[in-house]
Design an enzyme around this catalytic site. Sequence first.
Site, PDB file in Angstrom:
ATOM      1  N   GLU A 112       0.849  -1.201   0.000  1.00 24.32           N
ATOM      2  CA  GLU A 112       0.000   0.000   0.000  1.00 24.32           C
ATOM      3  C   GLU A 112       0.877   1.240   0.000  1.00 24.32           C
ATOM      4  O   GLU A 112       2.052   1.163   0.358  1.00 24.32           O
ATOM      5  CB  GLU A 112      -0.862   0.027   1.278  1.00 24.32           C
ATOM      6  CG  GLU A 112      -1.824  -1.116   1.389  1.00 24.32           C
ATOM      7  CD  GLU A 112      -2.345  -1.279   2.821  1.00 24.32           C
ATOM      8  OE1 GLU A 112      -2.153  -0.359   3.649  1.00 24.32           O
ATOM      9  OE2 GLU A 112      -2.929  -2.331   3.096  1.00 24.32           O
ATOM     10  N   LYS A 114       2.288   4.555   1.611  1.00 31.73           N
ATOM     11  CA  LYS A 114       2.448   5.061   2.972  1.00 31.73           C
ATOM     12  C   LYS A 114       2.052   6.534   2.953  1.00 31.73           C
ATOM     13  O   LYS A 114       2.791   7.387   2.461  1.00 31.73           O
ATOM     14  CB  LYS A 114       3.890   4.886   3.436  1.00 31.73           C
ATOM     15  CG  LYS A 114       4.079   5.157   4.906  1.00 31.73           C
ATOM     16  CD  LYS A 114       5.453   4.646   5.342  1.00 31.73           C
ATOM     17  CE  LYS A 114       5.705   4.784   6.824  1.00 31.73           C
ATOM     18  NZ  LYS A 114       5.471   6.098   7.374  1.00 31.73           N
ATOM     19  N   ASP A 116       1.468  10.173   4.027  1.00 33.08           N
ATOM     20  CA  ASP A 116       2.206  11.036   4.949  1.00 33.08           C
ATOM     21  C   ASP A 116       1.249  11.980   5.664  1.00 33.08           C
ATOM     22  O   ASP A 116       1.077  13.131   5.277  1.00 33.08           O
ATOM     23  CB  ASP A 116       3.266  11.828   4.174  1.00 33.08           C
ATOM     24  CG  ASP A 116       4.301  12.422   5.106  1.00 33.08           C
ATOM     25  OD1 ASP A 116       4.267  12.109   6.308  1.00 33.08           O
ATOM     26  OD2 ASP A 116       5.143  13.203   4.622  1.00 33.08           O
ATOM     27  N   TYR A 224      -6.430   1.880   6.653  1.00 30.67           N
ATOM     28  CA  TYR A 224      -5.629   0.759   6.158  1.00 30.67           C
ATOM     29  C   TYR A 224      -5.452  -0.349   7.182  1.00 30.67           C
ATOM     30  O   TYR A 224      -4.745  -1.308   6.935  1.00 30.67           O
ATOM     31  CB  TYR A 224      -4.254   1.258   5.706  1.00 30.67           C
ATOM     32  CG  TYR A 224      -3.624   2.241   6.676  1.00 30.67           C
ATOM     33  CD1 TYR A 224      -3.241   1.845   7.948  1.00 30.67           C
ATOM     34  CD2 TYR A 224      -3.444   3.573   6.318  1.00 30.67           C
ATOM     35  CE1 TYR A 224      -2.691   2.738   8.848  1.00 30.67           C
ATOM     36  CE2 TYR A 224      -2.882   4.481   7.209  1.00 30.67           C
ATOM     37  CZ  TYR A 224      -2.515   4.057   8.467  1.00 30.67           C
ATOM     38  OH  TYR A 224      -1.974   4.947   9.364  1.00 30.67           O
ATOM     39  N   LYS A 312      10.874   3.180   2.414  1.00 35.00           N
ATOM     40  CA  LYS A 312      10.925   4.641   2.294  1.00 35.00           C
ATOM     41  C   LYS A 312      11.510   5.016   0.949  1.00 35.00           C
ATOM     42  O   LYS A 312      12.537   4.465   0.548  1.00 35.00           O
ATOM     43  CB  LYS A 312      11.802   5.223   3.401  1.00 35.00           C
ATOM     44  CG  LYS A 312      11.280   4.913   4.788  1.00 35.00           C
ATOM     45  CD  LYS A 312      10.151   5.818   5.149  1.00 35.00           C
ATOM     46  CE  LYS A 312      10.608   6.758   6.226  1.00 35.00           C
ATOM     47  NZ  LYS A 312       9.587   7.570   6.807  1.00 35.00           N
ATOM     48  N   CYS A 406      22.951  48.201  -0.719  1.00 34.24           N
ATOM     49  CA  CYS A 406      22.075  47.409  -1.576  1.00 34.24           C
ATOM     50  C   CYS A 406      22.751  47.154  -2.931  1.00 34.24           C
ATOM     51  O   CYS A 406      23.211  48.099  -3.573  1.00 34.24           O
ATOM     52  CB  CYS A 406      20.762  48.154  -1.778  1.00 34.24           C
ATOM     53  SG  CYS A 406      19.698  47.392  -3.002  1.00 34.24           S
ATOM     54  N   CYS A 409      20.783  49.309  -5.680  1.00 34.01           N
ATOM     55  CA  CYS A 409      20.756  50.778  -5.746  1.00 34.01           C
ATOM     56  C   CYS A 409      21.853  51.462  -4.938  1.00 34.01           C
ATOM     57  O   CYS A 409      22.010  52.675  -5.004  1.00 34.01           O
ATOM     58  CB  CYS A 409      19.394  51.291  -5.282  1.00 34.01           C
ATOM     59  SG  CYS A 409      19.166  51.169  -3.498  1.00 34.01           S
ATOM     60  N   CYS A 424      16.881  47.050   2.396  1.00 32.19           N
ATOM     61  CA  CYS A 424      17.484  48.154   1.671  1.00 32.19           C
ATOM     62  C   CYS A 424      16.726  49.417   2.065  1.00 32.19           C
ATOM     63  O   CYS A 424      15.501  49.460   2.011  1.00 32.19           O
ATOM     64  CB  CYS A 424      17.371  47.915   0.166  1.00 32.19           C
ATOM     65  SG  CYS A 424      17.585  49.420  -0.796  1.00 32.19           S
ATOM     66  N   CYS A 429      15.351  52.229  -5.138  1.00 34.10           N
ATOM     67  CA  CYS A 429      16.013  50.979  -5.476  1.00 34.10           C
ATOM     68  C   CYS A 429      15.296  50.310  -6.642  1.00 34.10           C
ATOM     69  O   CYS A 429      14.076  50.150  -6.622  1.00 34.10           O
ATOM     70  CB  CYS A 429      15.999  50.063  -4.260  1.00 34.10           C
ATOM     71  SG  CYS A 429      16.599  48.428  -4.590  1.00 34.10           S
TER      72      CYS A 429
END
Length: 666
Positions: A112, A114, A116, A224, A312, A406, A409, A424, A429
């Site tokens: 089946e 798995k 999560d 399940y 897994k 920055c 700019c 900034c 800018c």
Amino acid sequence: MPGPQKRIESLTRELQQHNRLYYVENQPVISDREFDRLLSELAQLEKNHPQFKLPDSPTEKVGGQPIAGFTQVRHRLPMLSIDNSYSSEDLKEFDHRVRKILGQEPVTYVVELKIDGVAISLVYENGFLKAGVTRGDGETGDDVTHNLRTVGGVPLKLDTPRPPALFEARGEVFMMRDDFARLNEQRKKEELDPFANPRNSAAGSLKLLDPKLCAARKLRLFTYATGAVEGLTLATQVNLLDTLKKFGFPVNPHVKHLASIEEVITYCDSWADQRSSLPFETDGLVIKVNDLGQREKLGMTSKSPRWIVAYKFAAEQGLTRLVDIQLQIGRQGTLTPVAYLEPVRLAGSTVSRASLHNSDYLKEKDIRVGDMVVVEKAGEIIPYVVRSEPGLRTGKETVFEFPAHCPECGAPVKKDANGAFYRCTGSDCGGQLRKKLRAFAARNAMDIEGLGEETVNLLVEAGLVESIEDLYYLTMEQVVELERMGKTSSQNLLDGIAASKARGMTRLLTGLGIRHVGETVADVLARKFLSMAALGAAAETELARVEGIGPERATTIREWFALVKNQELLERLQAAEVRMTETPVAGKKAAAFEGKTVVVTGSLKNYGREEIEKRLRDLGAKAAGSVSKKTDYLLAGEKAGSKLDKAKELGVKILSEEEFEKLAGG
Ligand code: IVH
């Protein structure tokens, strides 16, 4: 017309059938809208004739009263964990151990997905759901019955004429990827932290005290396994899954009954690429010995049964080199570090950039330029850097320093008050400017047709637009000069900009990108002050007193208006004849609602939640969230619940949607 009792019965059965078709068979035959229509018809009938309501009515699934706190419940049989395996060798070893104990007996396996999600147990006594409990530590879990009743696919009653005296179903509560994405979108809008992945969000939702909130999260179930069962014998896993399905539980359809471990391995391999296309998340496959009698013989080790193993999937992680870190500039000037990677395949796509969140993250994780890093897809959507591998360093790696200026700019960069973010401080800018222009032109703001991302970039690159207001001073000569801008699209752009002048103060405010001022706040401010001038002149204390603004917003608003460059921006917008006012809604105000506090509950026919709140503001009323003595009216739609009870208790005047319309003047 059948009598109400008959109609309640037939609606109950019909809706249960649709629930089953939707959650168990995955084959709905009516639209959600039609389902909701039937459900509200049933709710109305049940309200008028409570004596005929059935205990397993589908209306029960919208959630009852909030609980005060959680109680712990001991599982009748422990909820065990499963051993993990990661390779075909591991699986062969598992098969080997099984056969060693069972000798010559033929063994078959059921594989089946798995899921999560969050493991839960559902206990039915004489067919009725009695308790829903989280796995907890395996021995005891939290009683979350109130929430589990709302979960899509959880039957309130077993679908069988002769239910066993006791039946415990076990399964996984999870969230569909798209429901998860929608939830996070919503949370972002409300400035709430997004959930990291669907599983966390499912777990968090089950821990809510108010089941109505949980119902809104759209959780789902796959079962399940069984726990304690009395009055029914099951022989195999195949038989068990069939029974679950027959009783009305959703069972994931991807189940394979296989005769050998070789077939199991081939099947597992086939899922590696496929799983990213599932609408929910899985973290592997589960392989179970089919025969329950054989399971008895196999027993368990100190921690997990010998008849089951999880396979897994290779983690959706990749190891690659971080080549560079660049800074992305947000609309408010936030500098977000982004990792540029040597391309790596992850969950079916190639990743070459990943988020590094903020400066604290970089420091804590000691991630350096040139490092080999582990990249993962969080919720398999946005890739991020999980960690670096210091053991693989060559010595050439460099620590990333946030620049003092920055990169876009050159303005000074400042650390935020809480320390994690750099910003900034530049007023012009380029990176910020592009973001600002796009937000200004967005559909919910000034709605400027023809001003998409590409055009914004062209205008900024050509230096034609250095601030928002420059848009209103563009000329045909300037625009046609731009690359890929013909006469027609230039004219369209200028027309779009001109048309936006009339949008009014709410949209203007929304578009200006003042921190903490989104659509709703802009609407509140525009209604209250009616002009940008009045808003600009309002004192901080006055702002803070406005319903829905509060001190923090009041400060940022004041700060915005205090900046000379913003005052100039407004002056130039005004000069360009951009409308800076909102028409007072006084004409529409209804005396009945002026200054009143109204709480809305249940679902309304003609309004969504935001629409009714806007309508109430238009009427001069204040929409509040909970009923108290100060509430003037409760506007109760369909499926009104606890708020209605509270209002009755406090003697608050209750209005139906029709009565509301009448009072509001249509
Ligand atoms: S059977 C003895 N089947 O995985 C345990 N578990 O890591 C019997 N899970 O706690 C559980 N999908 O929450 C089983 N198809 C599936 C599953 C599944 C997800 C979860 C379950 C369990 C965890 C173990």
